[in-house]
Design a protein around this motif. Structure first.
Motif, short mmCIF file in Angstrom:
data_model
loop_
_atom_site.label_atom_id
_atom_site.label_comp_id
_atom_site.label_asym_id
_atom_site.label_seq_id
_atom_site.Cartn_x
_atom_site.Cartn_y
_atom_site.Cartn_z
N THR A 234 36.01 35.54 39.07
CA THR A 234 34.65 34.94 39.51
C THR A 234 34.43 34.71 40.74
N VAL A 235 35.44 34.17 41.40
CA VAL A 235 35.52 33.82 42.97
C VAL A 235 35.67 34.93 43.86
N LEU A 236 36.44 35.93 43.30
CA LEU A 236 36.51 37.11 44.01
C LEU A 236 35.16 37.82 44.06
N GLY A 237 34.50 37.95 42.93
CA GLY A 237 33.28 38.61 42.50
C GLY A 237 32.13 38.12 43.60
N LEU A 238 32.11 36.84 43.67
CA LEU A 238 31.29 35.92 44.58
C LEU A 238 31.57 36.16 46.06
N LEU A 239 32.92 36.11 46.42
CA LEU A 239 33.28 36.43 47.53
C LEU A 239 32.86 37.81 48.16
N CYS A 240 32.69 38.60 47.46
CA CYS A 240 32.35 40.04 47.68
C CYS A 240 30.78 40.19 47.73
N SER A 241 30.24 39.01 47.24
CA SER A 241 28.72 39.21 47.21
C SER A 241 27.75 39.34 48.43
N ARG A 242 28.64 38.87 49.49
CA ARG A 242 28.18 38.35 50.98
C ARG A 242 27.06 37.46 51.02
N ARG A 243 27.11 36.77 49.87
CA ARG A 243 26.09 35.46 49.69
C ARG A 243 26.83 34.19 50.55
N PHE A 244 28.19 34.32 50.70
CA PHE A 244 28.95 32.95 51.19
C PHE A 244 29.37 33.14 52.53
N THR A 245 29.58 32.15 53.21
CA THR A 245 30.37 32.20 54.71
C THR A 245 31.80 31.52 54.71
N PRO A 251 47.13 27.11 48.21
CA PRO A 251 47.73 28.35 48.09
C PRO A 251 47.57 29.28 46.51
N THR A 252 47.78 28.33 45.59
CA THR A 252 47.67 28.65 44.27
C THR A 252 46.62 29.61 44.01
N MET A 253 45.35 29.19 44.40
CA MET A 253 43.83 29.84 44.41
C MET A 253 44.19 31.26 45.24
N HIS A 254 44.75 31.10 46.26
CA HIS A 254 44.61 32.37 47.06
C HIS A 254 45.87 33.54 46.48
N ARG A 255 46.77 32.93 45.69
CA ARG A 255 47.54 33.69 45.24
C ARG A 255 46.95 34.27 44.26
N ARG A 256 46.39 33.78 43.26
CA ARG A 256 45.63 34.36 42.03
C ARG A 256 44.47 35.46 42.37
N LEU A 257 43.75 35.24 43.75
CA LEU A 257 42.70 35.94 43.99
C LEU A 257 43.37 37.15 44.64
N TYR A 258 44.69 37.10 45.22
CA TYR A 258 45.60 38.28 45.95
C TYR A 258 45.82 38.99 44.72
N GLN A 259 46.41 38.24 43.46
CA GLN A 259 46.89 38.98 42.42
C GLN A 259 45.66 39.76 41.81
N GLN A 260 44.42 39.11 41.43
CA GLN A 260 43.45 39.71 40.99
C GLN A 260 43.00 40.95 41.78
N ALA A 261 43.27 41.04 42.96
CA ALA A 261 42.78 42.33 43.76
C ALA A 261 43.63 43.31 43.71
N GLY A 262 44.87 43.09 43.09
CA GLY A 262 45.77 44.22 42.66
C GLY A 262 46.12 45.01 44.08
N ASP A 263 45.82 46.51 43.56
CA ASP A 263 45.91 47.47 44.58
C ASP A 263 44.65 48.02 45.28
N GLN A 264 43.72 47.03 44.84
CA GLN A 264 42.26 47.47 45.32
C GLN A 264 42.35 46.92 46.89
N ARG A 265 41.49 47.45 47.58
CA ARG A 265 41.35 46.59 49.06
C ARG A 265 39.73 46.31 49.02
N TYR A 266 39.57 45.11 49.61
CA TYR A 266 38.39 44.57 49.70
C TYR A 266 38.25 44.05 51.23
#
Ligand code: MCA
Length: 501
Positions: A234-245, A251-266
């Motif tokens: 959910t968070v990764l999708g919202l961060l990509c929406s350009r609605r937020f600044t 770090p646990t949250m950031h780790r999960r976002l990083y893992q969620q991205a996998g090999d993709q680049r954002y």
């Protein structure tokens, strides 16, 4: 003070969105002012006077925020409580604080309904359904603020429980002056703007989510979009929406976002500010964010007793492994832990802090408060670190017995106290073992009583009745003896080496 600045926002931009929970209609600054005023008058009608403690054990919801701001506004002391605390912990916090009023989730009525009879100071226990309209609950109270805002910077606004080397948590008294100093320093250092939109995925029963994130947004007149809980997809999708600044996480949250991205680049470079704190940011995650999200995380360092102390710069070098430089109004130094003489750059010692943002003291514990400060007023953080020649600080571990798991502090003495209540436990030592997702995991090492019959699952279940789940051991290991030093003190470092794997 911070409430005066907020009142200015109420007056100047009444129609601007202040807070929006994902499933609810947005709350404007004018609407926030009206409901907070009504809530303040509601609390007064319940007999709450300046200095009284008002506790709230609620999920992340608007009533919690209204109660927090209203209590501060009428000079009461707000006591936010983690919804994960079981009755045993709740009883301790309410008794220690002498709370007069507790707002709790109606779903917990069966579990804690009887607690009021055990706590003479607790005059009212109000169960609410967080999803119900709070506005209708306070509608019959005036929307006018009938009392001047607190003007004494030394007046306590919040009690936040945290522990230390002792076994039971202590209530850190955060004053109006502390909150004001902290939030104005961060406003300047992090360049908060009225057109910022914060994506808020943190809990709000701690300094990070309630003060650094939410107060930060409100002080700036910005908008805070509140997620009920963190979910990486959910968070990764919202961060990509350009609605937020702005986004803040552990770090646990950031780790999960990083893992969620996998090999993709954002490309999250459109985000103005992405911070990490409450635990050390691993180097691989710092570099991983640069490669995967095209952003450099801003690592900062704070404590419950101080809010934020050190931060990497908004503009300028964000140094991997460093917690940056002192914030405006913050004095920091590294001292020899034994002599408390200041150490030169590069040498490792205890980090000490001074400033208007440093807490008033522990509730009802003048001796513990005195222990926390040097005779000339420096706060002993219990964290070890070094200052680089150019002023950047790095943390090098802890002088105190502390585990940080998922950004939450767990104090082994508190868990050991609970374990010693178990009939099969003769002796115990609680350690933190490194864990990629959580930073550290709580592990209990137990010497069972002779002919005692127990097992890991039973011990864990027992702890979860006494303590919030995140404090309970994730693993239980049984040994015949502990490594001890010449004084007979358990050498936890040797246990970590031998058992953490
Ligand atoms: C949840 N669980 C945890 C933690 N959180 N276990 C260990 N450590 C944790 N921190 C367990 C739950 O008990 C549950 O176990 C299982 O994980 C799933 O629960 P859930 O709530 O779904 O957990 P989650 O969503 O995975 O939570 C991970 C999280 C959360 C989102 C990273 O821990 C979190 O919000 N951390 C932020 C804490 C924070 O705000 N820290 C700031 C403190 P079971 O299923 O067995 O019941 S203030 C501070 O540190 C200073 C001032 C500063 O510098 O900021």
């Amino acid at each position: 003070m911070f409430l005066d600045a907020l009142a200015e926002r109420y007056r100047n931009q009444p129609d601007k969105v202040a807070i929006q929970f994902s499933d609810d209609p947005p709350v404007s600054y004018g609407g926030l002012a009206d409901t907070v005023n009504r809530t303040g008058n509601y609390l007064i009608s319940l007999g709450i006077a300046p200095g009284d403690r008002v506790a709230a054990q609620l999920p992340k919801c608007l009533p919690f925020i209204y109660l927090h701001l209203a209590a501060a506004q009428i000079g009461a002391i707000f006591l936010p409580l983690n919804p994960a605390y079981p009755k045993a912990e709740l009883r301790y916090f309410l008794a220690d604080s002498g709370a007069r009023l507790l707002f709790a989730d109606r779903q917990k009525q069966a579990e804690i309904g009887a607690i009021q009879s055990e706590l003479p100071a607790l005059e009212a226990l109000v169960f609410i359904n967080p999803a119900d309209s709070w506005e209708s609950r306070v509608a019959r109270h005036s929307g006018e603020r009938r009392h001047p805002l607190p003007a004494d910077s030394d007046q306590t606004a919040m009690l936040l429980y945290t522990s230390g080397t002792t076994s039971r948590p202590k209530g850190a008294q955060i004053t109006h002056g502390n909150l004001t100093a902290n939030i104005t320093a961060l406003h300047e250092a992090w360049g908060w703007r009225a057109d910022d939109v914060l994506l808020h995925a943190l809990p709000i029963f701690h300094v990070h989510g309630l003060v650094v994130a939410l107060h930060g947004a409100l002080h700036a007149g910005a908008a805070a979009v509140m997620l009920p809980a963190f979910d990486a997809a959910t968070v990764l999708g919202l961060l990509c929406s350009r609605r937020f600044t702005v986004f803040m996480g552990v770090p646990t949250m950031h780790r999960r976002l990083y893992q969620q991205a996998g090999d993709q680049r954002y490309d999250l470079s459109g985000m103005r500010l992405l911070t990490s704190g409450s635990d050390r940011l691993p180097d691989d995650l710092f570099f991983g964010y640069q490669q995967t999200f095209n952003v450099t995380l801003l690592e900062r360092y704070g404590m419950t007793e101080t809010g934020m102390n050190l931060s990497n710069p908004l503009h300028g070098e964000r140094r991997v492994g460093s917690v940056g430089l002192p914030l405006p109004g913050v004095s920091a130094r590294i001292v020899d832990p034994k002599t408390e003489t200041p150490l030169p750059a590069g040498e490792v010692g205890e980090l000490q802090i001074k400033g208007a943002h440093v807490f008033k003291g522990y509730w009802g514990q003048p001796e513990k408060t005195a222990e926390a400060f040097t005779p000339d007023g420096w706060l002993r953080t219990g964290d070890m670190g070094a200052r680089e020649p150019d002023g950047y600080y790095t943390l090098k571990g802890r002088a105190k017995d502390l585990i940080i798991t998922g950004g939450l502090n767990v104090y082994p003495p508190e868990v050991e106290l609970a374990l010693m209540e178990h009939p099969a436990v003769a002796a115990c030592a609680v350690i933190g073992c490194p864990d990629e997702e959580w930073g550290e995991q709580v592990v209990a090492v137990i010497i069972p009583k002779a002919d005692a019959v127990t097992n890991e699952a039973e011990i864990c279940a027992f702890c979860r009745e006494q303590l919030a789940a995140y404090k309970a051991p994730r693993r239980v290991l049984f040994v015949d003896e502990f490594p001890a030093n010449a004084l007979g003190k358990v050498q936890k470092s040797k246990l970590r080496e031998a058992l953490c794997g």
